[in-house]
Write an enzyme that holds these catalytic residues in place. Structure first.
Site, PDB file in Angstrom:
ATOM      1  N   TYR A 180      -3.160  -1.447   9.781  1.00 59.10           N
ATOM      2  CA  TYR A 180      -3.125  -1.448   8.317  1.00 59.10           C
ATOM      3  C   TYR A 180      -1.570  -1.120   7.686  1.00 59.10           C
ATOM      4  O   TYR A 180      -0.975  -1.902   7.080  1.00 59.10           O
ATOM      5  CB  TYR A 180      -3.899  -0.565   7.650  1.00 59.10           C
ATOM      6  CG  TYR A 180      -4.144  -0.718   6.064  1.00 59.10           C
ATOM      7  CD1 TYR A 180      -4.784  -2.102   5.436  1.00 59.10           C
ATOM      8  CD2 TYR A 180      -3.790   0.372   5.271  1.00 59.10           C
ATOM      9  CE1 TYR A 180      -4.664  -2.158   3.982  1.00 59.10           C
ATOM     10  CE2 TYR A 180      -3.567   0.246   3.928  1.00 59.10           C
ATOM     11  CZ  TYR A 180      -4.268  -0.968   3.265  1.00 59.10           C
ATOM     12  OH  TYR A 180      -4.317  -1.086   1.872  1.00 59.10           O
ATOM     13  N   SER A 205       0.688  -1.189  -0.158  1.00 64.98           N
ATOM     14  CA  SER A 205      -0.055   0.012   0.069  1.00 64.98           C
ATOM     15  C   SER A 205       1.093   1.235  -0.040  1.00 64.98           C
ATOM     16  O   SER A 205       1.940   1.026   0.720  1.00 64.98           O
ATOM     17  CB  SER A 205      -0.958   0.046   1.165  1.00 64.98           C
ATOM     18  OG  SER A 205      -1.578   1.271   1.352  1.00 64.98           O
TER      19      SER A 205
END
Length: 276
Positions: free
Chosen positions: A168, A155
């Protein structure tokens, strides 16, 4: 001839979103597809996961492109299940050439408000699930001796350290670190390992209530259009989010022979978010 003609691509989280997009893009370029998804909701997350109907729709769409496809309902947290699917793929198609470890989840919660379950589910799916995917598939690739490409989905938050996504970010930063080690370990086997780093992507994950609230803390019931206005200003390209197909183009490049000397690379598709 397609850019991955004659290859077999093993894709996790393929029932919808980026995973389905990767399956269709690779199939359109000649690959046969192994598509997996857990197809079960996760209690620590606010938004609904993909369904078995979604996975069957991926199967239908791949078949429409004229490629063979094998679908399996399996959670990336289940090593025995993942091993079984990899074995089925080799039996059905003769091998595995491309792995897209795409399955992942997200939530936006301030660090000190995270519950143990919220933290652990994120790590177990996004990081350990990637490791389990590689553990299930890579031995077949090594045994075949033909090389191959493994693309792990990380990400753009790993470049930014964005607030309210500690679990995350930790999981996706771990994926990038795992990639670097695997690139070194698998290089002698001609297996390339890279990460793709999406910024905002227009999927159910981005449009979840928790994400809408984090981007719009001043609004009682923020909408997707509210998100669009807030998110676009963060990116130098003045675009709030990309589409799943934009990430699939990067996955296809890394999977193809065009990238035959590309390994250990972190490839962002983020509208410039990392430098903003």
């Amino acid at each position: 001839m397609g850019r991955v003609a004659g290859k077999v691509a093993f894709i996790t989280g393929a029932a919808r979103g980026q995973g389905r997009s990767h399956a269709l893009r690779l199939a359109a370029e000649g690959a046969d597809i192994v598509a997996t998804d857990a197809c079960e909701d996760i209690s620590s997350l606010e938004y609904a996961m993909a369904t078995e109907d979604d996975l069957r729709e991926t199967e239908r769409l791949v078949k429409e492109l004229g490629r063979r496809v094998l679908i399996r309902k399996v959670d990336v947290r289940d090593q025995d299940g993942m091993n079984a699917v990899a074995n089925d793929a080799v039996e059905a198609f003769g091998g595995i050439d491309i792995v897209s470890a795409n399955a992942g989840v997200c939530g936006c919660i301030p660090t000190l408000d995270l519950s143990t379950d919220e933290w652990q589910d994120m790590i177990d799916i996004n990081l350990t699930g990637v490791w389990r995917t590689v553990k299930a598939t890579a031995p077949h690739m090594i045994k075949a001796g033909k090389g191959g490409s493994i693309v792990l989905t990380s990400s753009a938050v790993t470049f930014k350290g964005s607030a309210n996504v500690a679990h995350y970010n930790a999981s996706k930063s771990g994926v990038e670190g795992l990639m670097k080690t695997l690139a070194n370990e698998f290089g002698p086997h001609k297996i390339r390992v890279n990460t793709v780093h999406p910024g905002n992507v227009g999927t159910a994950m981005l449009f979840s209530d928790s994400t809408l609230r984090v981007f719009n803390p001043d609004k009682e019931n923020p909408t997707i259009e509210d998100l669009r206005e807030r998110a676009r200003g963060r990116n130098p390209l003045d675009t709030a989010w990309v589409e799943p197909e934009d990430i699939s183009h990067a996955v296809l490049y890394l999977a193809s022979d065009e990238a035959r000397f590309v390994t250990g690379v972190s490839l962002p598709v983020d509208c410039g978010l990392r430098v903003s």
